[in-house]
Design an enzyme around this catalytic site. Structure first.
Site, PDB file in Angstrom:
ATOM      1  N   ASP A  64      -4.556  23.732 100.480  1.00  0.00           N
ATOM      2  CA  ASP A  64      -5.334  24.520  99.514  1.00  0.00           C
ATOM      3  C   ASP A  64      -4.952  24.047  98.121  1.00  0.00           C
ATOM      4  O   ASP A  64      -3.911  23.395  97.936  1.00  0.00           O
ATOM      5  CB  ASP A  64      -5.058  26.022  99.673  1.00  0.00           C
ATOM      6  CG  ASP A  64      -6.301  26.872  99.398  1.00  0.00           C
ATOM      7  OD1 ASP A  64      -6.898  26.721  98.303  1.00  0.00           O
ATOM      8  OD2 ASP A  64      -6.681  27.670 100.267  1.00  0.00           O
ATOM      9  N   ASN A  95     -13.220  23.349 105.445  1.00  0.00           N
ATOM     10  CA  ASN A  95     -13.516  24.752 105.176  1.00  0.00           C
ATOM     11  C   ASN A  95     -13.497  25.122 103.694  1.00  0.00           C
ATOM     12  O   ASN A  95     -14.153  26.077 103.284  1.00  0.00           O
ATOM     13  CB  ASN A  95     -12.497  25.610 105.938  1.00  0.00           C
ATOM     14  CG  ASN A  95     -12.501  27.061 105.494  1.00  0.00           C
ATOM     15  OD1 ASN A  95     -13.372  27.831 105.870  1.00  0.00           O
ATOM     16  ND2 ASN A  95     -11.520  27.429 104.684  1.00  0.00           N
ATOM     17  N   SER A 147     -23.112  27.276 105.726  1.00  0.00           N
ATOM     18  CA  SER A 147     -23.446  28.655 105.364  1.00  0.00           C
ATOM     19  C   SER A 147     -24.860  28.938 105.836  1.00  0.00           C
ATOM     20  O   SER A 147     -25.613  28.001 106.151  1.00  0.00           O
ATOM     21  CB  SER A 147     -23.363  28.812 103.835  1.00  0.00           C
ATOM     22  OG  SER A 147     -23.972  30.006 103.388  1.00  0.00           O
ATOM     23  N   TYR A 184     -24.632  25.640  95.215  1.00  0.00           N
ATOM     24  CA  TYR A 184     -24.114  26.147  96.484  1.00  0.00           C
ATOM     25  C   TYR A 184     -25.084  25.841  97.618  1.00  0.00           C
ATOM     26  O   TYR A 184     -24.696  25.296  98.657  1.00  0.00           O
ATOM     27  CB  TYR A 184     -23.870  27.656  96.381  1.00  0.00           C
ATOM     28  CG  TYR A 184     -23.129  28.232  97.566  1.00  0.00           C
ATOM     29  CD1 TYR A 184     -21.745  28.206  97.618  1.00  0.00           C
ATOM     30  CD2 TYR A 184     -23.824  28.806  98.629  1.00  0.00           C
ATOM     31  CE1 TYR A 184     -21.054  28.728  98.703  1.00  0.00           C
ATOM     32  CE2 TYR A 184     -23.140  29.323  99.722  1.00  0.00           C
ATOM     33  CZ  TYR A 184     -21.759  29.291  99.750  1.00  0.00           C
ATOM     34  OH  TYR A 184     -21.091  29.795 100.840  1.00  0.00           O
ATOM     35  N   THR A 234     -14.064  38.157 103.073  1.00  0.00           N
ATOM     36  CA  THR A 234     -12.977  37.362 102.514  1.00  0.00           C
ATOM     37  C   THR A 234     -12.962  37.550 101.005  1.00  0.00           C
ATOM     38  O   THR A 234     -13.924  38.061 100.416  1.00  0.00           O
ATOM     39  CB  THR A 234     -13.170  35.860 102.818  1.00  0.00           C
ATOM     40  OG1 THR A 234     -14.296  35.385 102.060  1.00  0.00           O
ATOM     41  CG2 THR A 234     -13.392  35.612 104.305  1.00  0.00           C
TER      42      THR A 234
END
Length: 273
Positions: free
Chosen positions: A37, A102, A155, A173, A208
């Site tokens: 990350d 991810n 997505s 996005y 999340t």
């Protein structure tokens, strides 16, 4: 014995949210985890990114399963840094069998200052970062000759442009998540003959920090039509991260040994509305 006994998984965006869930779920099935990350805020995104304390918790949860985990910090847009992190993980845990691309950010509700920068950041993290993630590992997997599995997180916005407005980040996005499907299909054509399966998952809204934060909460309160447009067909709001993890487990285990090149929605019926 778990379904992934002895495997090593390389997971980006692993400090929290879906990435943490995937790390723990795969570890429970026997996989060791290279967890990556950035742990740094992005200027065009209003909500805070993951912190070191988040990664520490992922490490704790994976270790509690009895499996090994090697954490690394890198920006997925930075290929040399990502490659170095991947190499360090392989040196610590062994060759990679599973790759989960991810890591992602979302700008819905962000007070946009520069639509060009917002768009470019979306493409950089959510598309270029996914290409980088696969590319640092793919040739090693081919050369090893042991097969493997790659799952890229797209997505519902990778299957639909619903909900777009003038925000460059929103455009980015949707474009990036559509682009992830193109990457998956290209990688599947390259890698499937080598026994390496490549697929995408397409979650609806997931509980999340990327979705459950003040920025997006305020946006949905101020734009009820957007909340209605984002509603699922099944009577559920947000799905849980483990729902996506369970789908990924199927795709990376022998349960899905002949599944490659597919777009798998985990969306409570969103895409058929």
């Amino acid at each position: 014995m778990g379904k992934l006994e002895g495997k090593v998984a390389f997971i980006t965006g692993a400090a929290r949210g879906q990435g943490r869930s995937h790390a723990v779920r795969l570890a429970r099935e026997g996989a060791d985890i290279i967890a990556l990350d950035w742990l740094t805020d992005l200027g065009t995104v209003d909500y805070p990114m993951a912190r070191q304390s988040d990664m520490d918790e992922t490490v704790r949860l994976v270790q509690a399963t009895g499996r090994r985990i090697h954490p690394e910090q890198a920006d997925v847009r930075d290929f040399p840094a990502l490659s170095a992190a991947y190499r360090a993980g392989v040196a610590a845990l062994g060759p990679v069998d599973i790759v989960l691309g991810n890591a992602a950010v979302c700008m819905l509700g962000t007070k946009e200052v520069d639509p060009v920068q917002s768009f470019n950041d979306m493409i950089g993290v959510n598309l270029v970062g996914v290409w980088n993630t696969v590319y640092v590992a793919a040739q090693d997997m081919v050369d090893r000759g042991a097969g493997g599995a790659i799952v890229l997180t797209s997505s519902t916005q990778g299957l639909s442009g619903r909900g777009g407005d003038a925000n460059g980040g929103v455009h980015g996005y949707a474009a990036a998540k559509h682009g992830v499907v193109g990457l998956m299909r290209s990688f599947a054509n390259w890698l499937s003959p080598h026994g390496i399966r490549v697929n995408t998952v397409h979650p609806t809204g997931v509980a999340t920090p990327m979705v459950e934060n003040e920025v997006i909460g305020r946006y949905l309160e101020e734009n009820p039509q957007a909340a209605s447009m984002a509603a699922n067909l099944m009577p559920v709001g947000l799905v849980e991260p483990v729902d996506i993890s369970n789908a990924i487990l199927y795709l990376v285990s022998d349960d899905g040994r002949y599944v490659t090149g597919v777009t798998l929605p985990v969306d409570a019926g969103f895409t058929v509305k």
